[in-house]
Each structure stands twice: as structure tokens, then as C-alpha cells.
Design an enzyme around this catalytic site. Structure first.
Site, PDB file in Angstrom:
ATOM      1  N   LYS A 244      18.420 -10.416 -12.437  1.00  0.00           N
ATOM      2  CA  LYS A 244      18.501  -9.275 -11.444  1.00  0.00           C
ATOM      3  C   LYS A 244      17.600  -8.202 -11.445  1.00  0.00           C
ATOM      4  O   LYS A 244      17.057  -7.969 -10.420  1.00  0.00           O
ATOM      5  CB  LYS A 244      20.094  -9.327 -11.110  1.00  0.00           C
ATOM      6  CG  LYS A 244      20.322  -8.419 -10.181  1.00  0.00           C
ATOM      7  CD  LYS A 244      22.180  -8.351  -9.800  1.00  0.00           C
ATOM      8  CE  LYS A 244      22.304  -7.407  -8.648  1.00  0.00           C
ATOM      9  NZ  LYS A 244      23.784  -7.293  -8.589  1.00  0.00           N
TER      10      LYS A 244
ATOM     11  N   ARG B 187      27.248 -12.713 -11.571  1.00  0.00           N
ATOM     12  CA  ARG B 187      27.927 -13.729 -11.944  1.00  0.00           C
ATOM     13  C   ARG B 187      28.253 -14.589 -10.337  1.00  0.00           C
ATOM     14  O   ARG B 187      29.209 -15.477 -10.415  1.00  0.00           O
ATOM     15  CB  ARG B 187      29.299 -13.459 -12.448  1.00  0.00           C
ATOM     16  CG  ARG B 187      29.878 -12.381 -12.040  1.00  0.00           C
ATOM     17  CD  ARG B 187      31.018 -11.716 -13.005  1.00  0.00           C
ATOM     18  NE  ARG B 187      31.654 -10.552 -12.386  1.00  0.00           N
ATOM     19  CZ  ARG B 187      31.101  -9.350 -12.640  1.00  0.00           C
ATOM     20  NH1 ARG B 187      29.957  -9.008 -13.197  1.00  0.00           N
ATOM     21  NH2 ARG B 187      31.765  -8.302 -12.082  1.00  0.00           N
TER      22      ARG B 187
HETATM   23  O1  F6P Z   1      25.795  -9.036 -19.294  1.00  0.00           O
HETATM   24  C1  F6P Z   1      25.939  -8.260 -17.986  1.00  0.00           C
HETATM   25  C2  F6P Z   1      25.004  -8.856 -17.063  1.00  0.00           C
HETATM   26  O2  F6P Z   1      24.635  -7.433 -16.321  1.00  0.00           O
HETATM   27  C3  F6P Z   1      25.580  -9.802 -16.115  1.00  0.00           C
HETATM   28  O3  F6P Z   1      26.553  -9.290 -15.313  1.00  0.00           O
HETATM   29  C4  F6P Z   1      24.234 -10.474 -15.811  1.00  0.00           C
HETATM   30  O4  F6P Z   1      24.745 -11.641 -15.123  1.00  0.00           O
HETATM   31  C5  F6P Z   1      23.566 -10.567 -16.914  1.00  0.00           C
HETATM   32  O5  F6P Z   1      23.848  -9.299 -17.484  1.00  0.00           O
HETATM   33  C6  F6P Z   1      21.959 -10.715 -16.643  1.00  0.00           C
HETATM   34  O6  F6P Z   1      21.837  -9.688 -15.826  1.00  0.00           O
HETATM   35  P1  F6P Z   1      19.889  -9.820 -15.120  1.00  0.00           P
HETATM   36  O7  F6P Z   1      20.198 -10.894 -14.332  1.00  0.00           O
HETATM   37  O8  F6P Z   1      20.019  -8.507 -14.534  1.00  0.00           O
HETATM   38  O9  F6P Z   1      19.135 -10.128 -16.329  1.00  0.00           O
END
Ligand code: F6P
Length: 564
Positions: free
Chosen positions: A223, A288
Site C-alpha cells: 500500500k 488488512r
Molecule cells: O504491519 C503494519 C502494516 O502497515 C499493515 O497494516 C500492513 O498490512 C502491512 O504493514 C504492509 O503494509 P504495506 O502494504 O504498506 O507494505
């Protein structure tokens, strides 16, 4: 609503009168009810009401949910529904569904339900209808997935891609990895899929050790596109690719072997991935809650767009039920409130989710993030501390394996562990004939466990079997251990979507009652910051200011062991 209209803020919804949960009269009434409930046994509850199983079963979509083996009566359920009403669960639900910024600490809407809304829906975020964008991205994903599935997505050397490696962590890994596993019989088995998440280099190594760079496609899913594990693994994958194809392959190879899923186009471009190969989603989708967004790209390649859409329809079916059914016939309300009851009044510390399906082997791990990252909070929406239990520890593995590991504790231990038993009537569609009979044995175990946990075996029954007196206490099962049984016809994309949405909304209901923000995750930040500070101490021996004596000694010992 125009873009300039102030957004409705909903910090007061969950605490409308400002009364903390444990000082509410509805809470006090539940507490008194709990005192009266005492050691009421499921044996008695069933004996008193022969229709209990029917009355406490609800069918929604493809799910048949029997919650009769829970420690509740009509009065409990009424009191819990009154608590949900007093704490504004339905009001907060409606605020979420219409796009209010209910994630207060990040000032964001929470609109994962828009990801599976039909084209005809209108859902506004900051005054802007998001549904057309959702479908535009779904169409791009479908076109891409079809090309890979048709073997017409060619790599740098002109060979079709046959291995897809998803690189992501947390919500950018657990959802697609879980769903891929769950829906294996519905996937293209001629393609290979790997899900790499851990910054432990062995994870990537094992995904690539037998891979042909010319046939490997990386889906970098993040994300933020700043998550250290994902960026580190993606960089290592890029090095692996270029060393396999030759450095001169350069940007053409990256363009053909890397696609990204992210909300952050700038970072994607900086990494070297052509943003034409980026599939976007939006900050109103929590990590999530994201696997039905473009984060599910690898899954869509595996399943094909049509199956993926069936899964989205399954999600939507449960969304509609959650949005419209009255609280007392609303599955997410019921399951959420049961957890509130056990956490608040039975001191339940954990909740077991036990799928009787090997394909569901990653389901509980997926739910761990969904539930524990959402509701592992100890301050209320307005920042005041909570004075009640919030989210439980969620754990479990597929039956029947768990029966030969930890079920002993579930049956005879001192801990109170409510559990969900999940099973499917029909075996996987492509299970060889010879293995089909095993399915009845699997399901017999599910039903037997629910029965044994609920009703146990009294010392009189044990003695009547001729068990020697000194062994009777050891062989007695107290029972009265609550379970909810979720039975579906078959594990297919639609049913999986319904199940995941059910748990998403269950978590929502609990967070609303507990008056916490289920949609931020500040608790994962500190460890990330500290790891960044400690790493140079490990690699270069640099001094880390303010390192506590225990950690400092561990760092020194680690360096000794590494011969540094
Ligand atoms: O561990 C925290 C977190 O922000 C989660 O909520 C999220 O799913 C994961 O890290 C991965 O984040 P990203 O998709 O931004 O790499």
C-alpha cells in the site's frame, strides 16, 4: 456532499453519551445477568429447550451458522443487542458504509465494502463516487490476468511467464496467500505461485531457487511502497532477475517482469517499475481489508477474473446482510457480541478459529491480522484508556491436526477458549475419487469436537463405563466450552468471500462496542523504528544511544557469534 463540506466526524458515535462502556446500565445489566448465569450448563440449556438448535441457527447466503452451543439464553442475546444499540454499533456501521472518516487518527474513510460493490452502486468519499474507479482497476487487473493466464504476457526473452511471485507483507500478503491456498482447486494449476513476505532472505530464496528468470513475474504489493521488508525483497528480486537475464536487460526486463500494486505511484516509479504496470488502490482501504482490491492481483491471475468476481459477489452478499439485517438476525452482530460477552464476562483471553479444511490452513493466520491489528487497542476513540477487555488472541490451525496437539487443553484445561468450527459439506471438486470418503471422516471429527466440547462426559457416565475410580477424574470432560459451527456447501470463491466479510464485520461490531478505532495500527510502528536504529549496530558495530543493557548485551553477543 461537496468536496468542501466538512466531513461528518464520528468520534462520539460509539460513546454517544460519553459514558464509558463499563459504566453503562446495559453493561451493568449484562454483569448481573452473568452472575445469575453462574455455571449454567449447555446440557441444561439444551434439555430445557429442544428447539434451541433451530432457534439459534442462522442461514445467510451459503453459510449455515449454528451458535446454539454458546453460553447464551434469549435474555443474554437481548441484553447484548441492547448494548449494541446503546453503543451505537449500527450508527457507526452506517457511517462507515457511507464513507465518513471513521478512522479518526488517520482522518480516513473505511470503505473496503466499496471494493465489492456492484457497478450500479454510488459510494462517495470526500464527495467523489469511488465505484467507477474500483471497476476501472478491476478491469485493468482482469486484462492483465487474462494475458498471464493465456501465456501471452511474455518476459524479456520472449518466454511466457509461468511463475508469479507476490512480494508483500501483512495485508499485502496474508489475504492473497490465504485465498490462493483456500481456492487451489479453482486455480490454473499450470501456473506456479509463491508468496514472499519475510525479510528473512530464505523466504525469497526458496521462492526463486528453482525459478527461471525468463519465466518469472514479480507482483510487488505494498500500500505504502515504503515497507522495509517488501522494498528489501523487491530490490533483491530485481538483482536476481538482472543477474539471471544480464544487467544489459535493464529497464525492459523490469517492465516485463515487475508489476506493482500500491497507492504510492511516486515510490513505484522510483523503484523503476513503469507506472503503466501499476494497479492502484486507495487510502480508504486498510491493509488488512485489502485483498479484494488490486492487492488480490496474484490471486486473480490464479483464479481468473470470473472466479475473482464470484468471490467479490460473496463479500457483497455478506455486506448487504450486515447493512440491512436486524441486530438479532445479523450474523456479524451475533458473532461480535458473543465475543464481547466472553471477553467481558467470562475473562476469555483468546478465540480459536478451527477450519476443518486443509485448504484453509492460512485462514486463521489471515484472521490474526484482521482481528488483532484491528482490535488490539487499549485506548478509546477519544484517547481515554479502556477499562475492559478488547480484542482476543486469535489462534488455531486446521482440524484434524489440532486435535492431536492442543485440543487436550480445550477439553480439560483451565482456560476458557471459545472456538469457531468451520467446515464444508462437499469435498474439493477435483479430489480424486479414492480420497472422497475421507471427507466424511474429517467432518465427523468437526461435529464430534463441537459435541464433546459442549456436553463433555460426566464422572457418573465415565464410572458407568467401568473406568476404575482413580481414573474417573482424569477421564471426565467438564464440557460447557462454547463453539460456533459454520457449515457451508463447498469452499468456493463466493463462500470464501462471505466468510471473510463475516469476520471483517464481526471485528467491526466488537470495535464499535469497545469504542476503539479498529482501523489504525500505531502499535506496529515502534518496533519498526527501533529495528532501523539497531541494524547499523549489528552490521557496523555503531553505538546506539540509549540502548538498554539487555539489548546492548544481545547485540554484542550476536556480533561475537557472527565473528564481527
Ligand atoms: O504491519 C503494519 C502494516 O502497515 C499493515 O497494516 C500492513 O498490512 C502491512 O504493514 C504492509 O503494509 P504495506 O502494504 O504498506 O507494505
Amino acid at each position: 456532499m461537496s468536496a468542501s463540506t466538512p466531513l461528518p466526524r464520528t468520534e462520539d458515535v460509539g460513546s454517544r453519551s460519553g459514558i464509558p462502556l463499563d459504566r453503562r446500565e446495559e453493561w451493568a445489566r449484562l454483569s448481573e445477568h452473568r452472575d445469575r448465569f453462574g455455571a449454567t450448563h449447555l446440557r441444561g440449556l439444551f434439555a430445557d429447550d429442544p428447539a434451541r438448535a433451530d432457534r439459534y441457527t442462522l442461514g445467510v447466503g451459503g453459510l449455515h451458522v449454528d451458535y446454539s452451543k454458546n453460553l447464551v439464553t434469549d435474555e443474554t442475546l437481548r441484553l447484548l443487542a441492547e448494548l449494541a444499540d446503546a453503543t451505537g454499533v449500527a450508527t457507526l456501521r452506517d457511517a462507515m458504509l457511507r464513507g465518513d472518516h471513521i478512522n479518526l487518527t488517520e482522518d480516513r474513510a473505511v470503505l473496503h465494502t466499496a471494493l465489492r460493490a456492484p457497478r450500479s452502486a454510488v459510494i462517495r468519499e470526500n464527495g467523489h463516487d469511488v465505484v467507477p474507479e474500483v471497476h476501472r482497476v478491476l478491469e485493468r487487473m482482469a486484462a492483465f490476468a487474462e494475458r498471464v493466464r493465456a501465456r501471452t504476457w511474455l518476459g524479456h526473452t520472449g518466454k511466457p511467464v509461468t511463475r508469479v511471485v507476490n512480494i508483500g507483507i501483512g495485508g499485502s500478503d496474508l489475504g492473497p496467500a490465504m485465498a490462493y491456498e483456500a481456492l487451489r482447486p479453482h486455480t490454473d494449476r499450470g501456473l506456479e505461485f509463491r508468496f514472499v513476505s519475510n525479510v528473512d532472505g530464505t523466504d525469497l530464496h526458496e521462492a526463486l531457487v528453482d525459478a527461471d528468470p525468463g519465466r518469472t513475474l514479480f507482483v510487488v504489493a505494498s500500500k505504502t511502497f515504503t515497507t522495509i521488508e517488501t522494498v528489501t525483497n523487491a530490490e533483491a528480486a530485481r538483482d536476481w532477475l538482472l543477474s539471471g537475464l544480464g544487467e544489459e536487460a535493464g529497464s525492459d526486463a523490469i517492465a516485463k517482469h515487475f508489476v506493482a500494486v500500491s497507492t504510492n505511484a511516486d515510490e513505484v516509479a522510483k523503484f523503476g517499475i513503469d507506472t503503466a504496470n501499476m494497479f492502484e488502490f486507495w487510502d480508504w482501504v486498510g491493509g488488512r481489508y485489502s485483498y479484494d482490491s488490486a492487492i488480490g492481483l496474484s490471486l486473480m491471475v490464479a483464479l481468473g477474473p470470473e472466479r475473482f468476481r464470484e468471490m467479490l459477489a460473496g463479500f457483497h452478499l455478506m455486506d448487504t446482510h450486515f447493512a440491512t439485517a436486524p441486530a438479532e438476525r445479523n450474523l456479524p452482530f451475533l458473532l461480535g457480541l458473543l465475543g464481547v460477552w466472553y471477553g467481558g464476562f467470562f475473562d476469555a483471553q483468546s478465540h480459536a478459529v478451527l477450519p476443518y479444511s486443509h485448504y484453509m490452513s492460512k485462514f486463521t493466520a489471515y484472521l490474526q491480522q484482521l482481528d488483532m491489528e484491528s482490535n488490539g487497542k487499549s485506548v478509546q476513540r477519544d484517547g481515554r484508556p479502556v477499562n475492559w477487555q478488547t480484542g482476543p488472541v486469535v489462534w488455531g490451525t486446521p482440524g484434524t491436526n489440532g486435535q492431536h496437539a492442543y485440543f487436550q487443553l480445550l477439553h480439560q484445561g483451565t482456560r476458557f477458549v471459545p472456538a469457531d468450527l468451520i467446515g464444508f459439506a462437499r469435498p474439493a471438486p477435483d479430489l480424486p475419487e479414492g480420497l472422497v470418503p475421507q471427507h466424511d471422516l474429517l467432518m465427523a471429527n468437526l461435529f464430534a469436537q463441537g459435541q464433546a466440547l459442549a456436553f463433555g462426559r460426566t464422572s457418573a457416565e465415565v464410572a458407568a463405563e467401568g473406568v476404575p475410580a482413580d481414573l474417573v477424574p482424569h477421564r471426565t470432560f467438564p464440557g460447557n466450552r462454547p463453539t460456533t459451527t459454520i457449515l457451508a456447501g463447498q469452499l468456493d470463491p463466493s463462500v470464501l468471500g462471505q466468510l471473510v466479510a463475516l469476520y471483517e464485520h464481526k471485528v467491526f461490531v466488537q470495535g464499535a462496542v469497545w469504542n476503539i478505532n479498529s482501523f489504525d495500527q500505531w502499535g506496529v510502528q515502534l518496533g519498526k523504528v527501533l529495528a532501523k536504529r539497531v541494524e547499523p549496530a549489528l552490521t557496523e558495530g555503531t553505538e546506539v544511544p540509549d540502548l538498554d543493557p539487555s539489548t546492548a548485551a544481545l547485540v554484542r553477543h550476536y556480533r561475537d557469534l557472527r565473528g564481527r
